[in-house]
Design a protein around this motif. Structure first.
Motif, PDB file in Angstrom:
ATOM      1  N   GLY A 306       5.887   5.054   6.930  1.00  0.00           N
ATOM      2  CA  GLY A 306       4.842   5.060   5.640  1.00  0.00           C
ATOM      3  C   GLY A 306       4.390   3.682   5.210  1.00  0.00           C
ATOM      4  O   GLY A 306       4.987   2.683   5.442  1.00  0.00           O
ATOM      5  N   ASP A 307       3.258   3.762   4.526  1.00  0.00           N
ATOM      6  CA  ASP A 307       2.616   2.710   3.865  1.00  0.00           C
ATOM      7  C   ASP A 307       3.264   2.544   2.264  1.00  0.00           C
ATOM      8  O   ASP A 307       2.981   3.499   1.496  1.00  0.00           O
ATOM      9  CB  ASP A 307       1.179   2.724   3.515  1.00  0.00           C
ATOM     10  CG  ASP A 307       0.569   1.648   2.953  1.00  0.00           C
ATOM     11  OD1 ASP A 307       1.173   0.907   2.024  1.00  0.00           O
ATOM     12  OD2 ASP A 307      -0.884   1.352   3.076  1.00  0.00           O
ATOM     13  N   PRO A 308       4.421   1.760   2.095  1.00  0.00           N
ATOM     14  CA  PRO A 308       4.928   1.649   0.874  1.00  0.00           C
ATOM     15  C   PRO A 308       4.204   1.548  -0.364  1.00  0.00           C
ATOM     16  O   PRO A 308       4.262   2.428  -1.302  1.00  0.00           O
ATOM     17  CB  PRO A 308       5.709   0.358   0.835  1.00  0.00           C
ATOM     18  CG  PRO A 308       5.847  -0.018   2.363  1.00  0.00           C
ATOM     19  CD  PRO A 308       4.555   0.486   3.059  1.00  0.00           C
ATOM     20  N   VAL A 309       2.889   0.974  -0.176  1.00  0.00           N
ATOM     21  CA  VAL A 309       1.916   0.984  -1.558  1.00  0.00           C
ATOM     22  C   VAL A 309       1.590   2.179  -1.885  1.00  0.00           C
ATOM     23  O   VAL A 309       1.581   2.827  -2.902  1.00  0.00           O
ATOM     24  CB  VAL A 309       0.955  -0.094  -1.063  1.00  0.00           C
ATOM     25  CG1 VAL A 309       0.015  -0.194  -2.774  1.00  0.00           C
ATOM     26  CG2 VAL A 309       1.591  -1.737  -1.055  1.00  0.00           C
ATOM     27  N   ARG A 310       1.125   2.696  -0.623  1.00  0.00           N
ATOM     28  CA  ARG A 310       0.390   4.139  -0.972  1.00  0.00           C
ATOM     29  C   ARG A 310       1.489   5.394  -1.301  1.00  0.00           C
ATOM     30  O   ARG A 310       1.082   6.041  -2.115  1.00  0.00           O
ATOM     31  CB  ARG A 310      -0.231   4.656   0.320  1.00  0.00           C
ATOM     32  CG  ARG A 310      -1.434   3.688   0.742  1.00  0.00           C
ATOM     33  CD  ARG A 310      -2.489   3.809  -0.423  1.00  0.00           C
ATOM     34  NE  ARG A 310      -3.784   3.039   0.126  1.00  0.00           N
ATOM     35  CZ  ARG A 310      -4.786   2.684  -0.998  1.00  0.00           C
ATOM     36  NH1 ARG A 310      -4.791   3.251  -2.064  1.00  0.00           N
ATOM     37  NH2 ARG A 310      -5.621   2.068  -0.352  1.00  0.00           N
ATOM     38  N   LEU A 311       2.700   5.292  -0.739  1.00  0.00           N
ATOM     39  CA  LEU A 311       3.736   6.200  -1.114  1.00  0.00           C
ATOM     40  C   LEU A 311       4.118   6.069  -2.718  1.00  0.00           C
ATOM     41  O   LEU A 311       4.324   6.914  -3.187  1.00  0.00           O
ATOM     42  CB  LEU A 311       4.848   6.138  -0.047  1.00  0.00           C
ATOM     43  CG  LEU A 311       4.720   6.339   1.203  1.00  0.00           C
ATOM     44  CD1 LEU A 311       5.792   6.310   2.059  1.00  0.00           C
ATOM     45  CD2 LEU A 311       4.226   7.899   1.302  1.00  0.00           C
ATOM     46  N   ILE A 312       4.341   4.846  -2.905  1.00  0.00           N
ATOM     47  CA  ILE A 312       4.805   4.365  -4.344  1.00  0.00           C
ATOM     48  C   ILE A 312       3.565   5.138  -5.350  1.00  0.00           C
ATOM     49  O   ILE A 312       3.782   5.824  -6.394  1.00  0.00           O
ATOM     50  CB  ILE A 312       4.477   3.065  -4.720  1.00  0.00           C
ATOM     51  CG1 ILE A 312       6.086   2.340  -3.955  1.00  0.00           C
ATOM     52  CG2 ILE A 312       4.674   2.770  -6.440  1.00  0.00           C
ATOM     53  CD1 ILE A 312       6.072   0.802  -4.159  1.00  0.00           C
ATOM     54  N   GLN A 313       2.358   4.950  -4.927  1.00  0.00           N
ATOM     55  CA  GLN A 313       1.098   5.441  -5.647  1.00  0.00           C
ATOM     56  C   GLN A 313       1.257   7.119  -5.701  1.00  0.00           C
ATOM     57  O   GLN A 313       0.867   7.749  -6.889  1.00  0.00           O
ATOM     58  CB  GLN A 313      -0.203   4.917  -5.003  1.00  0.00           C
ATOM     59  CG  GLN A 313      -1.657   5.696  -5.621  1.00  0.00           C
ATOM     60  CD  GLN A 313      -2.886   5.186  -4.760  1.00  0.00           C
ATOM     61  OE1 GLN A 313      -2.641   4.565  -3.835  1.00  0.00           O
ATOM     62  NE2 GLN A 313      -3.855   5.535  -5.311  1.00  0.00           N
ATOM     63  N   CYS A 314       1.610   7.797  -4.563  1.00  0.00           N
ATOM     64  CA  CYS A 314       1.764   9.001  -4.389  1.00  0.00           C
ATOM     65  C   CYS A 314       2.691   9.543  -5.554  1.00  0.00           C
ATOM     66  O   CYS A 314       2.564  10.444  -6.290  1.00  0.00           O
ATOM     67  CB  CYS A 314       1.848   9.576  -3.249  1.00  0.00           C
ATOM     68  SG  CYS A 314       0.515   9.359  -2.012  1.00  0.00           S
ATOM     69  N   VAL A 315       3.954   9.016  -5.456  1.00  0.00           N
ATOM     70  CA  VAL A 315       4.972   9.299  -6.397  1.00  0.00           C
ATOM     71  C   VAL A 315       4.602   8.970  -7.734  1.00  0.00           C
ATOM     72  O   VAL A 315       5.089   9.707  -8.816  1.00  0.00           O
ATOM     73  CB  VAL A 315       6.330   8.664  -5.963  1.00  0.00           C
ATOM     74  CG1 VAL A 315       7.585   8.976  -6.809  1.00  0.00           C
ATOM     75  CG2 VAL A 315       6.619   9.066  -4.612  1.00  0.00           C
TER      76      VAL A 315
END
Length: 558
Positions: A306-315
């Motif tokens: 996954g894209d870490p930045v986008r996953l952090i944004q989702c959480v």
């Protein structure tokens, strides 16, 4: 010239149409001229032209020239008799339905009659022929033909009427369908217009909320400019700036997703670290409402592609959602782990809950049904972005709630990275903090406030900083002073940041300062353009102090 009717198509169910042709003349075949004259005299009252043939061969030739309403055929002819002639007539597709009357001077035997019927005979006559009998039989066939033609014409008229009726009904149905579609579109436009008005009203509220404390904080500081900034005011400013940044990021992501320009930078990522960083990012909001937070991580670790930045944004969006819809002092639980080949992150709260009628559309964009009377509840973007970002990763997100006042659970699920894929991909990022070595830095930006504040931030960390406001001045200063690092805005007047970087790389061949692009454009194509121009890092405005400081030393998170 004999009249030939146009072929008529007779349709029965799904069968192929039967092609039938009709002529008006009567063909009489007999080797005896006297017989021909007698037959001609007998049939003259019918008003039909008679074509006379003296042999079977001549008769076949006439049939090649035209079609006939009736064929009167002598049986006992020299060379080719009537039966052979009839057989050849019936072998021709267009003459298979032509009526045939056999004529003979011999008594009929049963075998001969049977053979005649097998060859397609319609009737038999014995010589000497009685004119009235021949005329009566011929009249039957001629009238039958006329009735058949009339029926064919009527059938064709009926088909035309049916076609016109069908076309009228089709046109009416089309108009009804278009009216229904138009009505639905009008309803959708009205609903979209309603949601737009609600969205703009809530957007104005959401922006005014953080702007008011920022304005008040500035006025408080202006009242006592010589005193140190109290920690309480610093936290307020920091919290409100983060709030505005998150709003702008969500709006930009919606625009990118709608335009199909939202791209992922995927790598093996541990969901435990995603949860840890998301919680750290949301800690201020959690503490401001005095929520009790529990985090449960399970083994083995959940590693996804996954894209870490986008996953952090989702959480973060799920956590912020739980914070907003849980009364102060509530409980929020975050679970992270693996389940049946998937990695999952589950955020549960004991807050307001979700009504059953809202659950099916909770992930739609601009859904704001849970907005409170005071305007709280956000823009209706966060959950919609979570769904779309997770789906881009090949995962799913779901919401569950037992109803109003009974809390809610949101769960993200993504496929785990298999070992073979993990070995092919680059290692997972590691957390790296800024180093302590002081640097000589240049900050180039045409926005005076931003340029001076970034310079002050670096000076507070012990770095030596020079500032310039345009591209040519930045090139001149960097070539002359040879700093360790330069932070350069891309959107400079006259000469953009890309050209500045290319020129510096061309002129400083024996010294390579670290060049950092600072820009409001954050697409993958923007990053690629920056690296191609000679930049070493690319950070998107607004950037936190931590991100700027990490970029100075080449942290993997920059």
């Amino acid at each position: 010239m004999p009249t030939t009717l146009t072929p008529t198509d007779l349709h029965i169910g799904d069968y192929e149409p039967l092609r039938i042709t009709y002529g008006r003349d009567i063909l009489v075949v007999d080797d005896n001229q006297t017989n021909l004259i007698a037959i001609e005299a007998a049939l003259s009252p019918l008003g039909r032209k008679l074509v006379l043939a003296h042999s079977g061969v001549e008769a076949l030739g006439r049939l090649l020239e035209q079609d006939f309403a009736l064929l009167i055929l002598d049986v006992a002819m020299p060379g080719m008799d009537g039966f052979e002639t009839a057989k050849l007539v019936r072998s021709r597709e267009r003459n298979r339905a032509t009526p045939i009357i056999f004529v003979t001077g011999m008594s009929w035997e049963n075998d001969a009659v049977l053979r005649g019927y097998e060859l397609g005979a319609f009737d038999f006559l014995m010589k000497p022929i009685r004119p009235e009998v021949l005329r009566a039989k011929a009249t039957v066939f001629v009238q039958l033909q006329e009735r058949t033609i009339e029926l064919a014409v009527k059938a064709d008229e009926l088909r035309q009427v049916q076609i016109r009726a069908y076309e009228r009904e089709l046109h009416a149905q089309r108009r009804r369908f278009e009216a229904e579609v138009m009505e639905r579109q009008m309803q959708q436009l009205a609903e979209a217009d309603r949601r737009k008005d609600e969205f703009l009203a809530i957007l104005a509220h959401e922006l005014r909320n953080p702007l008011q404390p920022l304005q008040t904080a500035v006025e408080v500081l202006e009242h006592e400019p010589d005193k140190p900034v109290p920690a309480r005011i610093r936290k307020i400013v920091q919290r409100q700036v983060q709030h505005i940044t998150r709003l702008v990021d969500d709006l930009l992501d919606v625009a990118r997703f709608t335009a199909g320009k939202l791209e992922l930078r995927r790598e093996p990522t541990d969901l435990d670290s995603i949860v840890e960083e998301a919680v750290a990012s949301c800690r201020t909001s959690i503490d401001s409402r005095n929520h009790h937070l529990e985090i449960s991580a399970h083994t083995p670790p959940a590693i996804v592609h996954g894209d870490p930045v986008r996953l952090i944004q989702c959480v973060c969006n799920l956590i912020h959602n739980a914070v907003k819809y849980t009364e102060p002092g509530g409980r929020i639980t975050i679970d992270c782990g693996t389940d049946r080949g998937d990695g999952f992150v589950r955020v549960t709260d004991n807050g307001r809950g979700i009504p059953a009628d809202l659950l099916p559309k909770i992930f739609d964009m601009f859904v704001q049904e849970r907005v409170t009377p005071d305007g709280g509840g956000g823009l209706g973007l966060g959950l919609g972005l979570v769904k779309r970002l997770i789906e881009l990763h090949g995962g799913t997100v779901r919401a569950a709630s037992e109803g109003q006042g009974r809390g809610a659970t949101f769960e993200i699920r993504m496929p785990l990275v298999d070992q073979a894929t993990l070995e092919k991909l680059k290692p997972m990022r590691t957390k790296t903090g800024p180093q302590d070595r002081p640097l000589r830095a240049v900050v180039c930006d045409d926005a005076t406030d931003l340029r001076d504040l970034v310079a002050d931030l670096l000076r507070l960390r012990g770095h030596e900083v020079s500032v310039v406001g345009d591209g040519p001045a930045a090139i001149q200063l960097i070539v002359a002073e040879r700093p360790d690092v330069a932070l350069i805005d891309i959107g400079l007047p006259d000469m953009d940041g890309y050209e500045v970087a290319r020129t510096i790389r061309e002129q400083l061949t024996d010294h390579k300062p670290r060049l950092i692009a600072m820009t409001g454009y954050g697409q993958a194509s923007d990053r690629a353009a920056a690296f191609e121009a000679g930049f070493d890092a690319h950070i998107v405005k607004p950037a936190s102090a931590d991100k700027i400081l990490r970029a100075l030393y080449g942290s993997e998170e920059a």
